[in-house]
Enzyme design. Sequence first.
Site, PDB file in Angstrom:
ATOM      1  N   LYS A   1     -13.620  -5.055   1.940  1.00 32.48           N
ATOM      2  CA  LYS A   1     -14.455  -5.354   3.115  1.00 32.48           C
ATOM      3  C   LYS A   1     -15.914  -5.586   2.725  1.00 32.48           C
ATOM      4  O   LYS A   1     -16.745  -5.948   3.540  1.00 32.48           O
ATOM      5  CB  LYS A   1     -14.354  -4.229   4.143  1.00 32.48           C
ATOM      6  CG  LYS A   1     -12.941  -4.151   4.761  1.00 32.48           C
ATOM      7  CD  LYS A   1     -12.895  -3.177   5.896  1.00 32.48           C
ATOM      8  CE  LYS A   1     -11.489  -2.698   6.180  1.00 32.48           C
ATOM      9  NZ  LYS A   1     -10.810  -3.476   7.238  1.00 32.48           N
TER      10      LYS A   1
ATOM     11  N   GLN B   1     -16.321   0.072   7.949  1.00 28.47           N
ATOM     12  CA  GLN B   1     -17.003  -1.021   8.656  1.00 28.47           C
ATOM     13  C   GLN B   1     -18.523  -0.921   8.546  1.00 28.47           C
ATOM     14  O   GLN B   1     -19.246  -1.652   9.224  1.00 28.47           O
ATOM     15  CB  GLN B   1     -16.597  -1.030  10.139  1.00 28.47           C
ATOM     16  CG  GLN B   1     -15.132  -1.318  10.391  1.00 28.47           C
ATOM     17  CD  GLN B   1     -14.731  -2.752  10.037  1.00 28.47           C
ATOM     18  OE1 GLN B   1     -15.576  -3.643   9.930  1.00 28.47           O
ATOM     19  NE2 GLN B   1     -13.445  -2.974   9.853  1.00 28.47           N
TER      20      GLN B   1
ATOM     21  N   CYS C   1      -5.459  -1.622  14.961  1.00 26.33           N
ATOM     22  CA  CYS C   1      -5.150  -0.280  14.419  1.00 26.33           C
ATOM     23  C   CYS C   1      -5.923   0.814  15.138  1.00 26.33           C
ATOM     24  O   CYS C   1      -6.282   1.842  14.533  1.00 26.33           O
ATOM     25  CB  CYS C   1      -5.393  -0.190  12.915  1.00 26.33           C
ATOM     26  SG  CYS C   1      -4.342  -1.257  11.954  1.00 26.33           S
TER      27      CYS C   1
ATOM     28  N   HIS D   1      -9.817   4.568  13.696  1.00 18.30           N
ATOM     29  CA  HIS D   1      -8.760   3.717  13.139  1.00 18.30           C
ATOM     30  C   HIS D   1      -7.550   4.621  12.873  1.00 18.30           C
ATOM     31  O   HIS D   1      -7.725   5.802  12.576  1.00 18.30           O
ATOM     32  CB  HIS D   1      -9.286   3.120  11.831  1.00 18.30           C
ATOM     33  CG  HIS D   1      -8.423   2.076  11.201  1.00 18.30           C
ATOM     34  ND1 HIS D   1      -7.343   2.382  10.415  1.00 18.30           N
ATOM     35  CD2 HIS D   1      -8.497   0.731  11.216  1.00 18.30           C
ATOM     36  CE1 HIS D   1      -6.793   1.267   9.973  1.00 18.30           C
ATOM     37  NE2 HIS D   1      -7.476   0.245  10.448  1.00 18.30           N
TER      38      HIS D   1
ATOM     39  N   ASP E   1     -15.863   7.740   7.842  1.00 18.68           N
ATOM     40  CA  ASP E   1     -15.136   6.525   7.521  1.00 18.68           C
ATOM     41  C   ASP E   1     -16.166   5.395   7.602  1.00 18.68           C
ATOM     42  O   ASP E   1     -16.603   5.031   8.695  1.00 18.68           O
ATOM     43  CB  ASP E   1     -14.006   6.339   8.546  1.00 18.68           C
ATOM     44  CG  ASP E   1     -13.316   4.988   8.427  1.00 18.68           C
ATOM     45  OD1 ASP E   1     -13.783   4.137   7.645  1.00 18.68           O
ATOM     46  OD2 ASP E   1     -12.311   4.786   9.138  1.00 18.68           O
TER      47      ASP E   1
END
Length: 407
Positions: free
Chosen positions: A227, A204, A365, A124, A201
């Site tokens: 999220k 997600q 992104c 991202h 990261d």
Amino acid sequence: SAELNIEEIRKDFPILDAKVYGKRLVYLDNGATSQKPVQVLETLDNYYKEYNSNVHRGVHLLSQVATEAYEAARKKVASFINAKHDHEVIFTRGTTESINLVASSFGKLALKKGDEVLISAMEHHSNIVPWQMICEDKEAVLKVIPMNTNGELLMDEFASLLTDKVKIVSVTYISNSLGTINPVKEIINQAHAKNIPVLLDVAQAIQHVPIDVQELDVDFIAFSGHKIYGPTGIGVLYGKEEWLNKMPPYQGGGDMIKTVTFAKTIYNDLPYKFEAGTPDVAGAIGLSAAIDYVNNLGLENIQQAEHELLKYAMKKLSEVDGLRFIGNAKEHASLVSFLVRDIHPFDTGDILDKQGIAVRTGHHCTQPVMDFFGIPGTVRASFAFYNTKEEVDLLAAGIEKAVMMLS
Ligand code: PMP
């Protein structure tokens, strides 16, 4: 594990009854942000109505109550990711701020001219740009682990990129534009064999797979509350105590100090050293309620429900003539990215929107991913446990309609 009662669960999410253009909302944009259950909404409402106060400051009762709730939220996050210490959990604005914090602060600590930072081809923008900025500052070099056309990282290439020059590896657990689940344990093991720290990261991943930072032995993780069914404006940086103690503060201000004189400031201990200014108290408490909600359903049960949806969606959408998936990794999260014939993704998304179906279109992104595949963008449907097979059917029918109208 137990089967989730989706019909009952949906009643916790008032927005799922919303109408758009007079049609019932079919919300398939969970990768961008998730919806919030009443348990989270009521927690926020209750905070502002009953004990809104600034934290760590007041002698008065409400400030103490707010401080306790804020610190309990930190404990909740720490136990959710199985951090060894609560003070390894830093509250931020979101994934983006968490990564910027590490890039800036770790970068100041450890990067010198000619050093390298290793990211991947599917990051991202928020896990690219902060590293570019600090690399430019330090005259360090940003290197990229390549991927194949299925959207899987080339692990042989990774091994050969992992030289002594690399000071940190920063990769995504799950790709937001391809759905790839990366072999993060292997990445961490290989990096650690060379004493190189790893940032994951997990924007997600945190809402889809159980994450145990001690078992992974990961050095940093970053995620956003919004999220994982919590509010916007709150996020988390987890960092190993050894690193966070060595790293300089990211921002200066109130709360991050022990003493201030014009000559010199003594910084506060963890976690406060990295939490300058009034934090998002409501957000942290709301995130805590969201974690309770997820724990109550059980991440394994959530995973199972979402896997079923993914399988169903892949089968259903592969029956649409001329549809091709972008991202065909074997290990795949509950989102599908695709293109239909030569129709521009925005046009497909627009026609879906008018039918009440919310998807995301564009580069998500991740412009370098789109460049790699030579496409302008994709249509992305990303699922949460509250989605249904009926909604997948509506998506498939909506795409067929777009094809009819546009080709
Ligand atoms: N990384 C990934 C993989 C993401 O999907 C996102 C959100 N789309 C981010 C980082 C950035 O999250 P935020 O905008 O909440 O800071």
